[in-house]
Structure formats: C-alpha cells, structure tokens
Design a protein around this motif. Structure first.
Motif, PDB file in Angstrom:
ATOM      1  N   ASP A   1     -12.024 -33.213  40.841  1.00 45.72           N
ATOM      2  CA  ASP A   1     -11.634 -33.653  39.498  1.00 45.72           C
ATOM      3  C   ASP A   1     -12.267 -34.995  39.156  1.00 45.72           C
TER       4      ASP A   1
ATOM      5  N   PHE B   1     -14.611 -35.596  35.988  1.00 45.85           N
ATOM      6  CA  PHE B   1     -14.191 -36.538  34.953  1.00 45.85           C
ATOM      7  C   PHE B   1     -15.192 -37.686  34.792  1.00 45.85           C
TER       8      PHE B   1
ATOM      9  N   ALA C   1      -5.762 -33.132  38.666  1.00 47.01           N
ATOM     10  CA  ALA C   1      -5.758 -31.890  37.879  1.00 47.01           C
ATOM     11  C   ALA C   1      -4.503 -31.793  37.027  1.00 47.01           C
TER      12      ALA C   1
ATOM     13  N   ALA D   1      -4.739 -33.990  33.959  1.00 46.46           N
ATOM     14  CA  ALA D   1      -5.890 -33.722  33.091  1.00 46.46           C
ATOM     15  C   ALA D   1      -5.580 -33.907  31.602  1.00 46.46           C
TER      16      ALA D   1
END
Length: 579
Positions: free
Chosen positions: A414, A418, A372, A375
C-alpha cells in the motif's frame, strides 16, 4: 623460518601428488578461485553503494582500508572474549552481541572515535518526544521554576513505584510543601508537588529520583532482550513511555531549552539536517508563568522555528541546515478522528509551508489499522491537498514486523502504491522480490533503524538485521535512530546506529557508511517538490542545480576532510598499501 615454510610447501606438494589432490597453484584450483572472484565482483555491482565505492577518491580508499584494519583488530583483540568454566557465561563477549550489553563497551574502541567524527548527513526518522536523553531533559525541569510532579498513587513501595503513572506540569502559584509526602501512604493521588521536593526527598536522593523516572520513560536492557515475550509485550512497555515523556515537553521554557540542546547534540554528532515526526495529539504549549495550554495550535510550531533560527545563528549552528516536520497521526484512530487530525495537518501546512514536509501514520503497526483499511482517509487527504495546491507527500512507516503476508507486512504494498517517497523501517521488505524491484525502480528509500529494530524485538541483535540484504539487493537505504531516548542509545545522534552497522557487517566498511550518509541527503525533503522534481533531483544528485545538489556537494567536502583526518590520525599505525 623461510626454510620451514619452504619445507612445508614442499611436503604439501608431495602429499598432494601422492593423494591425487591438486596443488593450490594448479590450473583447476586457480580457475575456481578466478570464477569465485568474478562472481563476487559481479554480485557487488548490484549493491546500492556500488557507485559510491567506484568513485572514492584515493584518500577515501585509503581511509576505508585503514578503518577495515581497525575494525578487524578490535574484533580479534577487543570483542572476542570467550567465556571459561571459571567465569559466568555472561562474560562471553563478541562483535555484534546485543546492543544493551555492547553499549558500555563501544565507547572504548577506536572504531567509535572514527564513527563519532564522521559526517552523517541527515537524520530522517526520529520521533520528537524521544529524541533527547531524558536525564538531560530532567536536568532542565529540575532547574525550572514552577515545575511540579504527580503520580497516580503513592510511591511508598517498590510495587507502587512500578505501577504508578507519573506526570510533569507547570503551576503559577506556590504549592505548600507541608502536606503528605508522595512517598508516604497518605499521599492523595494526582496531587502535584514541586519537582525539586520530589527529587530531594526520594529514597536515594536526586539521583535515585532520576533513575526512577528513567524506569518510566526508557526500556531497560533486561526488558529489551526478553525475546521470548514477543513483540506485543515490548510495545506495551514502549508506548507507555510516551505518556510521561510528553508531559515533560509541555512548558514553553523547557521546550525552548529542549530544542537548543537537541539541535546542539545533533550538530555535535555531525548531522546537518533533521526531519522530525511529530504532530497528531501534540502541539499545545503552556506559556512561561502560566499553567493552562494555549489553544492556538500554531504556538508550538512558532517556538520550534524560533529556536531553530536562534541556533543557526550561533557558531555551532552555522552549518546546521535546518529541520522539517513530517506530521504523524496515530494509526489507531478511527475515521472521524483521523480525518479531523488530517484537516489540522493541512491547516498547519498552509500556515507553515516550509516547516511541514509530509505525512505519516505511526504507532505499532501489528495492532494498528493497516494502510489498506485507511485507504478512504488517505485518498481523501491527497484530494484535499491537491485541491488546496499543497505539496505534502507520504513518508509511511511500513513493514515494521516479523510477519510474512500479514496485514503489517502488506502495508509495504500500500505504501508503494500510495507513492510514499521513503519507507520507515521496511523491516520485512527483503521477503518480497517483486516489491523490491518496485522500490528500486521508483527510487523509494528505506529509513533503517537498526537499534530500534533490535530493542523492539524484530532482530535478536544487529547480526540478524536485514540491512545487508537490502544493501545487496540495491535498495536505497539510510540509517536513522527512531526513538533513542527510550531505546537505550541515551544520545541524540546517529553514532551508535552507525557504529552497530559498520561493526557488524564486513561488506559495509567506511565506504558503505559513507554511501548510507550520502543517501540520507539525497532523499532529504529540503523543499516542496512535485514528483517529477523530486525524482529528478535524486537522479542528478550533486550534479544538479538545486538545493539538494548544493547540500550533497557540501557533504562531499566534509566527507573528504573526514577521510583525510582518518589517514592523518591512524595511517601510521595501520599501514596500508599506497593506492
């Protein structure tokens, strides 16, 4: 004997009648047993290996039954050794005990022979510097002219040897051997000496030197079982091993020999494909007869490709399908360092499009930056790849933790968002029911590394690993070995991780191992594909028309031949009902 059994049955029926306890053949008991069987069968439909089991050939079914009999016999007669008051309690032996203690005993089993022969498909999660046993690498270094050894302090005492940092290198000039010994107090720190001299003059001779180097690049059995010291402590030991290990792989002749031996060992273990995590700070090479690294970052990868092609032209490498690299950056890098390395990764992809297959961030998750937090950099990387028309998907390490709701555990969310195509480790995934659904629905596979998770103190032993929970929930999974040279396997292949898996869990069996091996090919990244193509080929499996379908068909042929070998080799000794 028949009379005694009949009499016992009659007595049990009489007692049951007298006490009101229903007979085993009563309608109520039989109804319960039928419901029990139906419920177990219903649950098994959700397992990720269910379809594979339903489609086993008759010979594979028989091989599965034979191996189950071998496994149970060895659990009862080989592994079950109780301690006694006369013995030390360390003599207690059981199936599924800690790997460092079990490893010397594994090779004496029939199940080990079966696992060694099994076609294992693909190795999808392994870090380059820790893939080949270091004794093998040291043997090459000791026979390579110009290789030198140095230490951060003299190695005159046991404490000094324990605390010193060590390094290997190559020099193109003669080094005088009449200076102070590295084992005397007069040694000048970081002074290189010929590695042959360091080995021959070591207290205990060359083998003593090799044993000493192993203490620097491997986790000892004693260290791996100290669970009371926690995960961070073993990771500090683990990560320090990569420093000297990386220096062992810096000189071109050694690196070329390393690749030949690595590919050979993988092929010997019936592995046909490998995806290697490498990149980041590595990628510089010292040419033969030189001592300074070539600044050209492509040289390292040129050597890999050359040695791979050379190996595939040998009889042993004829059926080795190849290798790709997942570029791996340290998750500890700050934004500037990370984006710089990402740029290098994209440039390597442009220059070697077939070699580089994806991107990952590595090192200890618990103490590294969470996904995160990264990111912005990860989104930038995706944008740059798209603008350059490059296909370099994510294959993220995630959930390699004991945490539940901490930042490492949440990396799983995440990673899925992603679009990761596989998850490395995914140890904590079983704690997240909704995320499990997302992983299954999106066809994301988990690269499970059982021995690594045990040695790095996530699981106390194989019996406490969440792999059976993943399989039961229907999560696609495959077995990998992570860092076998450091973690105690002392082998380049997958056999020890495969053995631990089948030996520990009754619900796996040979058929379950077969499903895991097939998965490794089904989720291999053989070629660049967009998301639609990737999912399509996973769904079609061996019924597709691309390279993945071809590889799955080739593996299936090897699987059937292997099952025939099991029946031929062990069928007479472990009779099973004809299917």
């Amino acid at each position: 004997m028949k009379f005694l059994v009949t009499t016992a049955t009659l007595l049990f029926s009489l007692v049951s009648a007298q006490t009101g306890v229903p007979d085993v053949n009563s309608l109520a008991v039989q109804k319960h047993l039928r419901s029990r069987s139906a419920l177990i069968s219903y649950e098994k439909r959700q397992r990720q290996d269910h379809f594979f089991r339903q489609n086993l050939s008759s010979v594979a079914q028989r091989a599965d039954a034979i191996v189950a009999a071998i496994r149970q016999e060895e659990i009862d007669e080989y592994w079950r050794v109780p301690g006694t008051p006369e013995k030390n309690d360390t003599d207690e032996r059981f199936a599924g005990e800690v790997f460092p203690k079990a490893r010397p005993l594994i090779n004496g089993t029939k199940l080990w022979e079966v696992v060694k022969h099994m076609p294992k498909g693909a190795l999808l999660h392994a870090h380059l510097a820790a893939m080949l046993p270091y004794e093998t690498l040291l043997e090459t270094i000791l026979h390579t002219e110009g290789m030198v050894f140095s230490a951060s302090q003299d190695l005159s005492t046991e404490d000094n040897r324990k605390n010193a940092s060590i390094e290997f290198a190559h020099v193109n000039h003669t080094i005088a051997t009449n200076g102070s010994s590295i084992y005397s107090k007069d040694y000048v720190p970081n002074t290189p000496i010929p590695v042959t001299v360091a080995a021959s003059t070591f207290p205990g001779g060359q083998q003593g030197f090799i044993d000493f180097i192993n203490t620097k690049v491997t986790i000892s059995p004693e260290q791996s079982v100290r669970h009371e010291l926690g995960v961070d402590e073993i990771w500090r030991v683990f990560q320090t091993a990569f420093g000297p290990a990386n220096t062992m792989l810096s000189y071109e002749p050694v690196v070329r020999t390393f690749y030949q031996k690595l590919f050979s060992r993988l092929a010997e273990d019936h592995i046909n494909w490998v995806e290697i995590r490498a990149g980041g700070s590595s990628g510089k090479l010292v040419h033969e007869g030189e001592e300074d690294p070539d600044p050209d970052l492509d040289i390292w990868w040129d050597v890999l490709l050359e040695e791979l092609e050379k190996f595939q032209k040998t009889p042993q490498g004829a059926e080795f399908w190849g290798a790709r690299v997942i570029w791996s950056d340290s998750r500890g890098k700050n934004r500037a360092s990370l984006t710089k390395s990402m740029g290098i990764a994209l440039e390597r992809k442009r220059r070697h499009p077939q070699l580089f297959s994806g991107y990952d961030v590595v090192a200890q998750e618990d103490l590294g930056r969470p996904l995160a937090e990264m990111a912005p950099e990860l989104i930038w990387f995706q944008q740059q790849a798209e603008e350059s028309n490059l296909t370099i998907p994510f294959f993220f390490h995630a959930g390699e933790t004991l945490g539940d709701g901490n930042s490492t555990d949440l990396n799983l969310f995440d990673a899925v968002l992603f679009g990761t195509r596989r998850i490395g480790h995914g140890f904590s995934l079983y704690k997240h029911p909704r995320l499990i659904d997302e992983v299954i629905e999106n066809g994301i596979m988990v690269e499970v590394c059982p021995i690594s998770n045990e040695v790095l103190r996530l699981a106390t032993d194989i019996l406490h690993h969440p792999l059976p929970a993943m399989i039961a929930h229907g999560i696609p999974t495959a077995i990998s070995n992570d860092d076998p040279a450091i973690l105690g396997q002392n082998a380049a292949g997958l056999s020890y991780d495969f053995y631990q898996t089948i030996q520990a869990f009754d619900n796996v069996g040979l058929a379950g191992l077969g499903a895991l091996a097939q998965n490794s090919i089904r989720w291999s990244n053989f070629e660049d594909q967009n998301e639609v193509e990737w999912v399509r080929d996973i769904d079609f499996g061996e019924n597709g028309d691309g390279i993945k379908a071809k590889r799955l068909q080739q593996w299936s042929e090897k699987w059937e031949a292997f099952c025939e070998w099991v029946v031929r080799e062990y069928g007479d000794r472990y009779a099973t009902e004809e299917l």
